[in-house]
Design a protein around this motif. Structure first.
Motif, mmCIF file in Angstrom:
data_model
loop_
_atom_site.group_PDB
_atom_site.id
_atom_site.type_symbol
_atom_site.label_atom_id
_atom_site.label_comp_id
_atom_site.label_asym_id
_atom_site.label_seq_id
_atom_site.Cartn_x
_atom_site.Cartn_y
_atom_site.Cartn_z
ATOM 1 N N GLU A 1 41.501 59.613 36.208
ATOM 2 C CA GLU A 1 41.767 58.675 37.285
ATOM 3 C C GLU A 1 40.961 57.398 37.070
ATOM 4 O OE1 GLU A 1 41.510 58.502 42.202
ATOM 5 O OE2 GLU A 1 41.068 60.358 41.129
ATOM 6 N N ARG A 2 41.594 56.258 37.192
ATOM 7 C CA ARG A 2 40.939 54.971 36.990
ATOM 8 C C ARG A 2 40.471 54.440 38.336
ATOM 9 N NH1 ARG A 2 46.296 53.835 33.754
ATOM 10 N NH2 ARG A 2 46.855 55.094 35.569
ATOM 11 N N VAL A 3 39.144 54.418 38.508
ATOM 12 C CA VAL A 3 38.540 54.170 39.810
ATOM 13 C C VAL A 3 37.708 52.895 39.781
ATOM 14 C CG1 VAL A 3 36.966 55.073 41.563
ATOM 15 C CG2 VAL A 3 38.465 56.633 40.309
ATOM 16 N N ALA A 4 37.897 52.058 40.802
ATOM 17 C CA ALA A 4 37.076 50.860 40.982
ATOM 18 C C ALA A 4 36.289 50.987 42.280
ATOM 19 C CB ALA A 4 37.928 49.601 41.009
ATOM 20 N N VAL A 5 35.100 50.402 42.275
ATOM 21 C CA VAL A 5 34.222 50.374 43.438
ATOM 22 C C VAL A 5 33.921 48.914 43.754
ATOM 23 C CG1 VAL A 5 31.926 50.973 44.310
ATOM 24 C CG2 VAL A 5 33.190 52.606 42.891
ATOM 25 N N ILE A 6 34.096 48.523 45.007
ATOM 26 C CA ILE A 6 33.771 47.159 45.425
ATOM 27 C C ILE A 6 32.318 47.131 45.895
ATOM 28 C CG2 ILE A 6 34.419 45.208 46.860
ATOM 29 C CD1 ILE A 6 36.626 46.190 44.948
ATOM 30 N N VAL A 7 31.491 46.340 45.213
ATOM 31 C CA VAL A 7 30.100 46.121 45.637
ATOM 32 C C VAL A 7 30.125 44.780 46.373
ATOM 33 C CG1 VAL A 7 27.690 46.016 44.928
ATOM 34 C CG2 VAL A 7 29.327 47.347 43.581
ATOM 35 N N CYS A 8 30.226 44.855 47.705
ATOM 36 C CA CYS A 8 30.727 43.698 48.447
ATOM 37 C C CYS A 8 29.661 42.762 49.001
ATOM 38 C CB CYS A 8 31.623 44.170 49.585
ATOM 39 S SG CYS A 8 30.807 45.225 50.788
#
Length: 315
Positions: free
Chosen positions: A295-302
């Motif tokens: 699974e290709r997962v992105a995390v927003i460090v906002c």
């Protein structure tokens, strides 16, 4: 009540409108095992946006679609939206006035004063600051800006997703912090179920989780380590409409695990995130969200408006 919900076309128009006013923030890849997470991740570093958070995207979009009166712009904020408004006002030449709760972090209030903002501390929480800002807008004629619950603001925040998809076109899932829901709602509006959106909330302010449990928006008590950034007491009306069809999952993480994830960002990458911005990573670290194989997962460090002195020395 008829609620105008941004469409993908609205987000695309916002991206065109704010181009040249906002940064295209970097996306970095980290290998499996980083942070103790058994999956490779892509981190969207939106804390490197002007004013230290994603907020200028929505503020610019609203300010550029309205005739701003001589009284300028007014907003209520836990800190980040106020910093964004100050940046936008300086860039576009508008007067700004901000209302923050008495509990707003000192580092954010000090930054506002440093840049010459007209700051009022009003009430113990964000809701009280909103009431004060609405009263002020009615008195002066200033354009009222909402931190997360206006269509132009939500569409502007959705440009994070548009930008992310261009940087990572084969994305499967994105984890994003949720307080009032402007960012999570805007991103879900853009992806429109093409990418799985997981909203991550702090246990001290689970507005979307509470609304889902009740089947409607409800008011909750707010507290905990991420309350300054994720401190809404009620999910935004726009985000709630979007969430019912386009936010796939909500994960609630305890405050101590958010602080642990924040520390891991510092230890591994020397990223000084504010607690709310570390919430999505906390969901991965604590197993609240477990990616499937490949699974290709992105995390927003906002957001990064935080005091580095609150981090521990390198471990």
């Amino acid at each position: 009540m008829n609620i105008r919900v941004p469409t993908p076309d609205d987000v695309a128009a916002a991206a065109d409108r704010i181009r040249g006013h906002v940064r295209r923030t970097p996306l970095i890849g980290v290998p499996s095992g980083t942070f103790g997470v058994d999956a490779p991740l892509a981190l969207k570093l939106e804390l490197l946006q002007h004013s230290g958070s994603f907020k200028p995207r929505g503020v610019f979009n609203r300010a550029l679609t309205r005739d701003v009166p001589p009284a300028g712009l007014v907003i209520a904020s836990g800190g980040n939206a106020a910093l964004a408004l100050l940046h936008v006002g300086r860039r576009l030449g508008h007067a700004v006035e901000v209302f923050v709760p008495e509990t707003a972090p000192a580092v954010k209030v000090a930054k506002l004063h440093h840049y010459g903002a007209n700051v009022h501390q009003a009430g113990r929480d964000f809701a009280a600051a909103v009431v004060a800002s609405e009263r002020r807008a009615a008195e002066t004629g200033a354009l009222l800006m909402h931190a997360y619950d206006q269509p132009e603001v939500v569409a502007g925040q959705g440009t994070v997703a548009l930008e992310l998809e261009r940087q990572c076109p084969d994305l499967d899932t994105v984890l994003v912090a949720c307080g009032g829901g402007g960012l999570a709602g805007g991103m879900a509006a853009w992806f429109d179920r093409r990418v799985r959106v997981v909203a991550v909330e702090a246990s001290g302010s689970p507005t979307l989780a509470a609304a889902r449990a009740a089947g409607e928006r409800v008011t909750i008590s707010v507290g905990g380590v991420a309350a300054d950034a994720l401190g809404a007491s009620r999910i935004g009306a726009i985000a709630w409409e979007i969430a019912q069809r386009a936010i796939d999952e909500v994960v609630v993480v305890p405050g101590e695990e958010i602080l642990d994830a924040r520390q891991r960002l510092w230890d591994e990458l020397r990223i000084c995130a504010e607690p709310g911005a570390a919430a999505p990573l906390a969901a991965l670290v604590n197993g609240g969200y477990v990616p499937e194989a490949n699974e290709r997962v992105a995390v927003i460090v906002c957001g990064g408006n935080s005091d580095p002195a609150t981090l521990k020395a390198a471990r």
